[in-house]
Design a protein around this motif. Structure first.
Motif, PDB file in Angstrom:
ATOM      1  N   ALA A  12      -1.588  -3.599   2.245  1.00 18.73           N
ATOM      2  CA  ALA A  12      -1.237  -2.827   1.053  1.00 18.73           C
ATOM      3  C   ALA A  12       0.274  -2.837   0.877  1.00 18.73           C
ATOM      4  N   ALA A  13       0.715  -2.984  -0.350  1.00 16.25           N
ATOM      5  CA  ALA A  13       2.151  -3.011  -0.627  1.00 16.25           C
ATOM      6  C   ALA A  13       2.784  -1.680  -0.224  1.00 16.25           C
ATOM      7  N   LYS A  14       4.041  -1.720   0.137  1.00 18.15           N
ATOM      8  CA  LYS A  14       4.715  -0.488   0.560  1.00 18.15           C
ATOM      9  C   LYS A  14       4.822   0.481  -0.621  1.00 18.15           C
ATOM     10  N   CYS A  15       4.856   1.753  -0.274  1.00 16.84           N
ATOM     11  CA  CYS A  15       4.987   2.791  -1.299  1.00 16.84           C
ATOM     12  C   CYS A  15       6.429   2.812  -1.796  1.00 16.84           C
ATOM     13  N   GLU A  68       6.478   5.912  -6.846  1.00 18.98           N
ATOM     14  CA  GLU A  68       5.049   6.196  -6.707  1.00 18.98           C
ATOM     15  C   GLU A  68       4.778   7.476  -5.925  1.00 18.98           C
ATOM     16  N   ASN A  94       0.991  10.124  -2.487  1.00 20.85           N
ATOM     17  CA  ASN A  94       0.843   8.898  -3.263  1.00 20.85           C
ATOM     18  C   ASN A  94       0.290   9.233  -4.650  1.00 20.85           C
ATOM     19  N   CYS A 118      -1.051   2.318  -1.034  1.00 18.37           N
ATOM     20  CA  CYS A 118       0.245   1.789  -0.622  1.00 18.37           C
ATOM     21  C   CYS A 118       0.482   2.187   0.831  1.00 18.37           C
ATOM     22  N   SER A 119       1.455   1.572   1.472  1.00 19.16           N
ATOM     23  CA  SER A 119       1.646   1.786   2.906  1.00 19.16           C
ATOM     24  C   SER A 119       3.046   2.304   3.226  1.00 19.16           C
TER      25      SER A 119
END
Length: 222
Positions: free
Chosen positions: A84-87, A91, A115, A121-122
């Motif tokens: 998962a794309a980074k936060c 966001e 989130n 997201c990660s």
């Protein structure tokens, strides 16, 4: 009499020839029927052989549809759960609250990262924390073991803690005017109101008195 015998012999010969012709016709009919059947079987075997050839062509090498599907599934699973794309800062809904328990020798502020980006997201490790004061910026020191990467689903929250010394000196100390939080792996900060004690005790300047815990903590690791 001789003529009659010859006639009978000729008739017998003709009958024999006729019988032989009939037998040949019967055999011919059987043979003419057999080839189409053999042709049909050959066609059927040829089709199966073609499909079998495709399978056999893939199996010895360990490749083929089954492995390809498995690889695709693995990739799909990896894209959903582990990659998962980074936060990003935009966001996350970032809030802070006083979490000091009566009797503690240190004050605690809990910071929530929620989130709100509408997708998974990660996050991993530590957020950056700075306190704005009337004497300049005080950067928090990281403490405790860093958290492994976590995946935040949309609407989920992770919390970390900030600990600081309570000013019980009786003096005005260093007045805190704001809290600056930068999410992990981000460069865009968010400035919040400081919900904790109004001031820090004056120190000799040898080190920062403020500490930040890893994601998932709330004042732990101090």
């Amino acid at each position: 009499m001789r003529v009659r015998k010859l006639t009978i012999a000729a008739m017998a010969l003709a009958a024999g020839l006729s019988l032989t012709a009939c037998q040949n016709d019967d055999d011919g009919t059987g043979q003419s029927t057999a080839p189409p059947a053999a042709s049909t079987a050959a066609s059927s075997d040829g089709g199966s052989g073609s499909a079998g050839s495709d399978s056999e062509g893939e199996s010895p090498n360990g490749t083929g549809g089954t492995e390809g599907t498995g690889g695709s599934g693995g990739t799909g699973g990896s894209g959903k759960d582990d990659k998962a794309a980074k936060c990003s800062t935009d966001e996350l809904e970032i809030t802070a609250m006083d979490a000091t328990v009566g009797g503690d020798t240190e004050g605690t502020v809990a910071v929530d990262l929620k989130n709100g980006g509408g997708r998974d997201c990660s996050l991993a490790g530590y957020a950056g924390v700075d306190l704005k004061t009337n004497s300049g910026t005080v950067s928090a020191e990281r403490t405790g073991d860093p958290a492994p990467r976590i995946v935040l689903k949309d609407g989920e929250t992770v919390t970390f803690g900030i600990t600081y010394p309570i000013n019980d000196s009786g003096g005005s100390g260093v007045r805190i005017t704001g809290l600056v939080v930068t999410p992990p792996d981000e460069t865009k900060p968010v400035t919040l109101d400081w919900p904790g004690g109004a001031s820090l005790p004056v120190t000799d300047g040898s080190g920062t008195p403020v500490r930040v815990g890893p994601l998932g903590s709330a004042g732990q690791g101090g």
